[in-house]
Scaffold this motif. Sequence first.
Motif, mmCIF file in Angstrom:
data_model
loop_
_atom_site.group_PDB
_atom_site.id
_atom_site.type_symbol
_atom_site.label_atom_id
_atom_site.label_comp_id
_atom_site.label_asym_id
_atom_site.label_seq_id
_atom_site.Cartn_x
_atom_site.Cartn_y
_atom_site.Cartn_z
ATOM 1 N N ARG A 39 27.519 -8.064 4.993
ATOM 2 C CA ARG A 39 27.681 -9.175 4.035
ATOM 3 C C ARG A 39 26.422 -9.367 3.208
ATOM 4 O O ARG A 39 26.485 -9.614 1.995
ATOM 5 N N LYS B 281 26.228 -8.911 -0.957
ATOM 6 C CA LYS B 281 25.779 -10.070 -1.740
ATOM 7 C C LYS B 281 24.602 -9.682 -2.634
ATOM 8 O O LYS B 281 24.541 -10.063 -3.814
ATOM 9 N N THR B 282 23.663 -8.918 -2.072
ATOM 10 C CA THR B 282 22.525 -8.440 -2.863
ATOM 11 C C THR B 282 22.996 -7.529 -3.994
ATOM 12 O O THR B 282 22.496 -7.607 -5.125
ATOM 13 N N SER C 155 24.297 -9.558 -6.870
ATOM 14 C CA SER C 155 23.229 -10.247 -7.605
ATOM 15 C C SER C 155 22.463 -9.273 -8.496
ATOM 16 O O SER C 155 22.031 -9.630 -9.597
ATOM 17 N N TYR D 6 31.849 -5.671 -6.352
ATOM 18 C CA TYR D 6 32.822 -6.712 -6.004
ATOM 19 C C TYR D 6 33.940 -6.133 -5.134
ATOM 20 O O TYR D 6 34.412 -6.791 -4.194
ATOM 21 N N ALA E 288 32.576 -5.584 -1.637
ATOM 22 C CA ALA E 288 32.409 -6.908 -1.014
ATOM 23 C C ALA E 288 33.752 -7.423 -0.506
ATOM 24 O O ALA E 288 33.836 -8.041 0.575
ATOM 25 N N GLU F 31 38.063 -15.179 0.575
ATOM 26 C CA GLU F 31 36.916 -14.621 -0.147
ATOM 27 C C GLU F 31 37.325 -13.398 -0.952
ATOM 28 O O GLU F 31 36.787 -13.133 -2.032
#
Length: 540
Positions: free
Chosen positions: A393, A397-398, A401, A410, A413, A425
């Motif tokens: 996770r 997320k990194t 960003s 995406y 993720a 999510e």
Amino acid sequence: MYRLILSADVTLVNPEGVEIALSSAKAKALLAFLAMPPGRSRTRDEIVALLWSDRGEEQGRASLRQVLTQLRKALGADDDLLHIAQNALALNAKRLTVLPGTGDAEFLSALRIRDPAFEEWVRDERLRLDTAEDAREQATPSPAVPSLPSIGVLPFETLSQDAGQERFADGMTQDVITALSKIPKLFVVARSSTEIYRGAEPQVDRVGQEQGVRYVLKGSIRREGNRLRLSAQLIDAVSGQYIWAQRYDRDVGSLFDLQDEMTRQVASALQVEITEGDQARLWASGTTVLEAWECVAQVASLMFGHRREDLLKGRALAERALQLDDTYASAWVWLGWSHVEEVFNGWAVDAERSLDLAMNAGARARDIDASNPEVHIALGFTELCRRNFDAARAHVKTAISLGPNNAFAYGVAACVGQYCNAPDEMIPLLEKAKRLCPIYPAWYAETLGWAHLLKGRYAEAISLAREAVARDPEYIYSFIVLAIAYQETGRMAEAQAAVAEILRVAPDYSLSKFAKTQPFSDKAVLDRHLAGLEGAGLPK
């Protein structure tokens, strides 16, 4: 990649851009039938009944053998586009792009095949194409153009019939997209979305509507010895006006400076300021060794094709790139993917060792360029397969960003969310991925189907899995979603048919392989899926 253009006539173009001479109308008709969709097996009896319905079985099969001999001769003895089994035929979906022609009313109108069965099939296909087009127009409106300056980059055209130059152009296209996507003030659609225009000459207004972008970048490239000639144009998809155009005539050794210069000029033409931080990240993961770059340019198309032999070819290319430049972060990323995909698909001889190799490659890439989102995407998926869910996770997320325009970030993720039982999510992540890649790969639809399956929304799950099958009939996980969803809703015949498709794609697939390779964090979720697959008839 071969291109099959289905219009009034049937045109087959080889990976070098050369049209293949098809000697008979029956050969063209056979290719069209096998391409609807590519990858689907058709029995010899089906084909004979379609193209030689007025002849006896023996005579019809003899005519089919004659046509196959013609096709084999046209394609070449070493080609693997046409798969011929004892009683079935199929086109290799991984080697072929099927392009529509001028419209459904013209579909195969130039073929003079006077067989009532074939004529009926053509009529049905025209109706299906017309209905599908109406449905797309009603159900899938063009994506809204975002407020940020938005751009789609078409595959750069190669002005040579040399396959090596086509790969060179592909690498150039990918690097320009990657660099532009690192600029936060730009909206850039993914390469896999604009790949559908390869070999075509689409109107820029069509590209803008289908991709949901205001601007289109197109170009052509020719390499002659040590000279590189490239032209590029930035076009307003609404007005059709040229915003910027440039011709470059450089030494091949200055390729990377040329890429940098082009990216800056495109950004400037769009009135987007590149900050010092953006500038530092544009080409940080690159190499200065041309041969290493050319190796990596070929890897992406091999790595996620669901074929182990392609995966191994991609690994060999990444290893060669690293022999030439062991500080090439992207090569380390692809090497890591080759090992983790082997584990995820159940192909690894020693899964633990393969995951260690994937982690080592990812860590090496991170040491070289920690600002590259692709590094964290690969590490996130590797940690997922190692069942280190918190680390997975954190990495995805990194990645998001660092790469706010990276559709792949995406999508992966969302995969992490799938195995962590977080369907709420997953859905917004996949919607974002689809917007960044409007013509998206099958696994986007399949993963979104998993989200709805986890929530018990069976109609949505089945619809999305069917969509994924239509996009890629060789992608096994779409059939897994279908098998579970059908079994849980009591549609046993359809569940069993889905299992039959799983075993068609992977004859050795089993419940134990699913349990071993699929990294669900919650045993109850895994047990639910195993029960569904067992009930549908998947072997132990």
